[in-house]
Design an enzyme around this catalytic site. Structure first.
Site, PDB file in Angstrom:
ATOM      1  N   GLY A 328       7.168  30.376 -17.408  1.00  0.00           N
ATOM      2  CA  GLY A 328       6.475  30.770 -16.193  1.00  0.00           C
ATOM      3  C   GLY A 328       6.565  32.267 -15.997  1.00  0.00           C
ATOM      4  O   GLY A 328       6.907  33.015 -16.926  1.00  0.00           O
ATOM      5  N   HIS A 330       8.674  34.190 -14.314  1.00  0.00           N
ATOM      6  CA  HIS A 330      10.000  34.769 -14.527  1.00  0.00           C
ATOM      7  C   HIS A 330      10.299  34.914 -16.018  1.00  0.00           C
ATOM      8  O   HIS A 330      10.953  35.875 -16.444  1.00  0.00           O
ATOM      9  CB  HIS A 330      11.068  33.896 -13.861  1.00  0.00           C
ATOM     10  CG  HIS A 330      12.403  34.551 -13.738  1.00  0.00           C
ATOM     11  ND1 HIS A 330      13.481  34.211 -14.524  1.00  0.00           N
ATOM     12  CD2 HIS A 330      12.850  35.543 -12.904  1.00  0.00           C
ATOM     13  CE1 HIS A 330      14.529  34.936 -14.182  1.00  0.00           C
ATOM     14  NE2 HIS A 330      14.166  35.760 -13.207  1.00  0.00           N
ATOM     15  N   CYS A 331       9.788  33.981 -16.812  1.00  0.00           N
ATOM     16  CA  CYS A 331      10.079  33.961 -18.251  1.00  0.00           C
ATOM     17  C   CYS A 331       9.430  35.114 -19.005  1.00  0.00           C
ATOM     18  O   CYS A 331       9.844  35.431 -20.122  1.00  0.00           O
ATOM     19  CB  CYS A 331       9.601  32.653 -18.869  1.00  0.00           C
ATOM     20  SG  CYS A 331      10.240  31.166 -18.084  1.00  0.00           S
ATOM     21  N   ILE A 332       8.387  35.722 -18.452  1.00  0.00           N
ATOM     22  CA  ILE A 332       7.669  36.766 -19.184  1.00  0.00           C
ATOM     23  C   ILE A 332       7.950  38.162 -18.632  1.00  0.00           C
ATOM     24  O   ILE A 332       7.373  39.136 -19.089  1.00  0.00           O
ATOM     25  CB  ILE A 332       6.151  36.503 -19.223  1.00  0.00           C
ATOM     26  CG1 ILE A 332       5.499  36.619 -17.854  1.00  0.00           C
ATOM     27  CG2 ILE A 332       5.887  35.126 -19.825  1.00  0.00           C
ATOM     28  CD1 ILE A 332       3.975  36.505 -17.888  1.00  0.00           C
TER      29      ILE A 332
END
Length: 339
Positions: A328, A330-332
């Protein structure tokens, strides 16, 4: 003074991201184009609040510039995938200087779809670009697998740091000692697992990252994923995790206040149980960039985050394409704290 990881709500110098390139996660031209459009939407949303540096693979700068516009800094380095939260460094500070923790990265537990020849080097590359020293760690870990409150507490997941594909042979005590040494924390709160869609056979999962399940909103306050629908297996998973968090105290001895954030109403996506979650948000200077899913609960989640962060502007960005790749917003993204 020893190094510690500031909480995400502390001021940022900039945000680091990685540009999607051809790889198993984006297996055809259409998927890659969709991913680039989604990553660009996030980058432009973050850029409203702070500088953004996008790392892209060789020969991909033109495609990045076309979608990102002139305000995002571009740098070229070899990449395998595009999840900067996990492949990039975890920045820490002693209050005067900045450093970057270089965790060992092995493709989220050496999963058969993952490649990490170049991504395992990106944390050091980013540290070098930021002009800060890299602190090596032999612990296999990723930025999406930790969340701190800035006052000594860290959230972890048993199926990640203690998983056989990452740290076989490490004890819980050894993992905690290394985490505390690198992050400046003193109290670890362990969740038993992550969301159902984050494990095989469901796509490109991380095997239980905490940043899709629970996150600190401020010291003593945690936002947690809640699945209200009993038809979804995460109904029981989230109930267990929320119960566990409600019983925990942080490093300062405070009983945690848990703010439940209901999952989107959709139960399935891409042919399997959806792990859509509003917890996977990103805090930037004066802003909250929040996952949206074209779902009735998007505004419910936005309202919760507006109440939690009244001084910040909440921006909703469609994250369905990002989730189809295994993560999502936050992950990128990866924050570089301001010292």
């Amino acid at each position: 003074m020893s190094f510690r990881m500031p909480p995400e709500w502390a001021p940022h110098e900039r945000t680091w991201m990685a540009w999607p390139g051809p790889n198993p996660t984006f297996s055809n031209d259409e998927e890659l184009a969709d991913a680039r459009a989604a990553w660009a939407s996030v980058a432009r949303a973050v850029r409203r609040f702070e500088p953004v540096t996008m790392v892209h693979g060789p020969g991909q700068g033109e495609s990045a510039r076309e979608l990102l516009g002139p305000d995002v800094e571009l740098v070229e380095r070899q990449l395998d995938d595009a999840w900067m939260r996990d492949i990039g460094p975890t920045f820490v500070t002693d209050g005067r200087e900045l450093a970057a923790v270089d965790w060992t990265f092995n493709g989220w537990g050496a999963q058969d779809w993952a490649r990490w020849e170049h991504d395992s080097e990106i944390a050091r590359e980013v540290a070098d670009l930021a002009g800060v020293p890299a602190l090596s760690s032999s612990l296999v870990n990723e930025g999406g697998a930790i969340h701190v409150d800035g006052e000594g507490t860290v959230l972890l997941t048993e199926t990640v740091q203690l998983g056989a594909g990452r740290n076989a042979g490490w004890t819980r005590e050894q993992v905690e000692a290394e985490i505390h040494a690198k992050l400046g924390t003193t109290r670890a709160i362990w969740l038993p697992r992550g969301l159902t869609g984050d494990y095989p056979p469901y796509g490109f999962g991380t095997l239980g990252h905490v940043d899709i399940v629970a996150a600190f909103a401020r010291p003593g306050v945690v936002v947690a994923h809640s699945q209200p629908d009993p038809a979804h297996p995460d109904h029981e998973v989230s109930k267990e995790i929320i119960g566990l968090l409600n019983a925990q105290t942080d490093a300062r001895g405070r009983r945690l206040e848990v703010v439940e954030v209901p999952a989107p109403t959709v139960l399935e996506a891409d042919g399997h149980w959806a792990d859509y979650s509003y917890i996977n948000h990103y805090l930037c200077n004066d802003g909250v960039v929040l996952c949206a899913f074209d779902d009735p609960r998007d505004e419910t989640a936005a309202g919760i985050f507006r109440r939690l962060f009244p001084e910040r502007t909440v921006t909703l960005v469609d994250a369905r394409t990002i989730f189809s790749g295994g993560g999502g917003i936050h992950c990128i993204t990866q924050q570089q704290p301001r010292v």
